[in-house]
Motif scaffolding. Structure first.
Motif, PDB file in Angstrom:
ATOM      1  N   LYS A 244       0.842  -1.210   0.000  1.00 14.73           N
ATOM      2  CA  LYS A 244       0.000   0.000   0.000  1.00 14.73           C
ATOM      3  C   LYS A 244       0.870   1.250   0.000  1.00 14.73           C
ATOM      4  CE  LYS A 244      -4.044  -1.968   2.289  1.00 14.73           C
ATOM      5  NZ  LYS A 244      -4.843  -1.985   3.542  1.00 14.73           N
ATOM      6  N   LYS A 245       1.931   1.231   0.789  1.00 18.38           N
ATOM      7  CA  LYS A 245       2.829   2.384   0.840  1.00 18.38           C
ATOM      8  C   LYS A 245       3.482   2.618  -0.526  1.00 18.38           C
ATOM      9  CE  LYS A 245       4.152   2.370   5.712  1.00 18.38           C
ATOM     10  NZ  LYS A 245       5.248   2.169   6.663  1.00 18.38           N
ATOM     11  N   VAL A 246       3.921   1.514  -1.166  1.00 18.67           N
ATOM     12  CA  VAL A 246       4.558   1.635  -2.485  1.00 18.67           C
ATOM     13  C   VAL A 246       3.571   2.232  -3.489  1.00 18.67           C
ATOM     14  CG1 VAL A 246       5.493   0.319  -4.432  1.00 18.67           C
ATOM     15  CG2 VAL A 246       6.262  -0.155  -2.112  1.00 18.67           C
TER      16      VAL A 246
ATOM     17  N   ARG B  72       1.030   4.156  -2.832  1.00 16.97           N
ATOM     18  CA  ARG B  72       0.863   5.576  -2.485  1.00 16.97           C
ATOM     19  C   ARG B  72       2.032   6.404  -3.010  1.00 16.97           C
ATOM     20  NH1 ARG B  72       0.125   4.831   3.341  1.00 16.97           N
ATOM     21  NH2 ARG B  72      -1.628   3.425   3.397  1.00 16.97           N
ATOM     22  N   LEU B  73       3.250   5.851  -2.839  1.00 17.84           N
ATOM     23  CA  LEU B  73       4.428   6.566  -3.319  1.00 17.84           C
ATOM     24  C   LEU B  73       4.410   6.720  -4.839  1.00 17.84           C
ATOM     25  CD1 LEU B  73       7.290   5.076  -1.127  1.00 17.84           C
ATOM     26  CD2 LEU B  73       6.650   7.463  -1.260  1.00 17.84           C
ATOM     27  N   GLU B  74       3.986   5.654  -5.521  1.00 16.93           N
ATOM     28  CA  GLU B  74       3.903   5.736  -6.975  1.00 16.93           C
ATOM     29  C   GLU B  74       2.891   6.804  -7.417  1.00 16.93           C
ATOM     30  OE1 GLU B  74       3.014   1.747  -8.166  1.00 16.93           O
ATOM     31  OE2 GLU B  74       5.130   1.121  -8.131  1.00 16.93           O
ATOM     32  N   MET B  75       1.771   6.840  -6.717  1.00 14.95           N
ATOM     33  CA  MET B  75       0.757   7.849  -7.013  1.00 14.95           C
ATOM     34  C   MET B  75       1.303   9.251  -6.746  1.00 14.95           C
ATOM     35  SD  MET B  75      -2.676   6.001  -5.562  1.00 14.95           S
ATOM     36  CE  MET B  75      -3.678   7.474  -5.742  1.00 14.95           C
ATOM     37  N   TYR B  76       2.038   9.352  -5.659  1.00 13.94           N
ATOM     38  CA  TYR B  76       2.625  10.649  -5.300  1.00 13.94           C
ATOM     39  C   TYR B  76       3.651  11.060  -6.349  1.00 13.94           C
ATOM     40  CZ  TYR B  76       5.088  14.223  -2.642  1.00 13.94           C
ATOM     41  OH  TYR B  76       5.675  15.387  -2.236  1.00 13.94           O
ATOM     42  N   LEU B  77       4.449  10.074  -6.826  1.00 17.86           N
ATOM     43  CA  LEU B  77       5.450  10.360  -7.850  1.00 17.86           C
ATOM     44  C   LEU B  77       4.789  10.857  -9.134  1.00 17.86           C
ATOM     45  CD1 LEU B  77       8.024   7.450  -7.577  1.00 17.86           C
ATOM     46  CD2 LEU B  77       8.498   9.864  -7.294  1.00 17.86           C
TER      47      LEU B  77
ATOM     48  N   ALA C  52      11.123   4.744  -3.573  1.00  8.58           N
ATOM     49  CA  ALA C  52      10.310   3.649  -4.130  1.00  8.58           C
ATOM     50  C   ALA C  52      11.166   2.427  -4.405  1.00  8.58           C
ATOM     51  CB  ALA C  52       9.630   4.121  -5.407  1.00  8.58           C
ATOM     52  N   ALA C  53      12.394   2.670  -4.952  1.00 16.11           N
ATOM     53  CA  ALA C  53      13.307   1.546  -5.209  1.00 16.11           C
ATOM     54  C   ALA C  53      13.701   0.875  -3.895  1.00 16.11           C
ATOM     55  CB  ALA C  53      14.545   2.047  -5.952  1.00 16.11           C
TER      56      ALA C  53
ATOM     57  N   LEU D 228      10.512  -4.885  -0.035  1.00 21.56           N
ATOM     58  CA  LEU D 228       9.385  -5.762  -0.347  1.00 21.56           C
ATOM     59  C   LEU D 228       9.862  -7.091  -0.927  1.00 21.56           C
ATOM     60  CD1 LEU D 228       6.320  -5.897  -0.355  1.00 21.56           C
ATOM     61  CD2 LEU D 228       6.336  -4.923  -2.639  1.00 21.56           C
ATOM     62  N   GLN D 229      10.849  -7.053  -1.811  1.00 16.08           N
ATOM     63  CA  GLN D 229      11.394  -8.291  -2.381  1.00 16.08           C
ATOM     64  C   GLN D 229      12.041  -9.151  -1.291  1.00 16.08           C
ATOM     65  OE1 GLN D 229      14.059  -7.180  -5.524  1.00 16.08           O
ATOM     66  NE2 GLN D 229      12.413  -6.841  -7.019  1.00 16.08           N
TER      67      GLN D 229
END
Length: 197
Positions: A131-133, A135-140, A155-156, A162-163
């Motif tokens: 979910k955080k990722v 959100r970050l993608e949306m923010y980006l 994000a990276a 996450l991996q």
């Protein structure tokens, strides 16, 4: 045997007494038994002594047989006692093995529960990170170009975490599967031991 010897001695003395010279008086003649009666009486005494001797010998043989039979029974009883002691020892060892297997099963089940709980919490964390990722993608996508590089780095970083979490989760799942296989084997061993007991 002793009785027959004694009776033979008595018979011999009676014959010697009857063979010796005796003065005949009228009273003696009336009391003295005829020689045939004495012979019959002596023959009866001899037969009686032989019967007693036979009874003695047969009784002695019977006692010897009984004694031998008792010794044989005593040997059998000793063997039975040894077998009973061995069976008790085997039973004790089997109970020890069953207790050990039960303890191992309890420990294994506890470890499996702990690992499952940890895996559930890790999966929850994974969902939260996803979910955080997002959100970050949306923010980006919506952010100004100057902060894009910084956000891409974050994000990276989050993607790497996450991996790592996915690898760890996969490893824990494999660990749980291995533990469940071990538990299954322990249960089978415990059941087999209980059935053989």
């Amino acid at each position: 045997m002793i009785w027959s010897l004694c009776l033979l001695c008595v018979a011999g003395s009676l014959r010697a007494a009857s063979a010796g010279p005796v003065r005949k008086t009228s009273k003696m003649e009336e009391k003295a038994a005829p020689q045939d009666e004495v012979n019959v009486l002596m023959f009866g005494v001899i037969q009686f002594s032989e019967s007693l001797n036979y009874v003695y010998e047969t009784t002695e043989a019977k006692i010897a047989k009984i004694s031998q039979s008792l010794k044989s029974h005593e040997g059998t009883l000793q063997k039975l006692e040894q077998q009973t002691e061995q069976a008790a020892e085997v039973e004790k060892q089997i109970k020890g093995v069953i207790q050990l297997l039960q303890a191992q099963m309890t420990n294994q089940e506890a470890q499996t529960r702990i690992t499952k709980d940890w895996l559930i919490s890790m999966e929850k964390e994974e969902v939260a990170l996803r979910k955080k990722v997002r959100r970050l993608e949306m923010y980006l996508n919506n952010s100004i170009p100057t902060s894009i590089k910084e956000l891409q780095e974050r994000a990276a970083e989050q993607s790497n975490i996450l991996q790592d979490l996915q690898h760890l989760t996969q490893f824990q799942k494999e660990t749980i599967e291995t533990q469940e296989e071990q538990l299954s084997k322990l249960r089978e061993m415990s059941e087999a031991t209980t059935l053989s007991f």
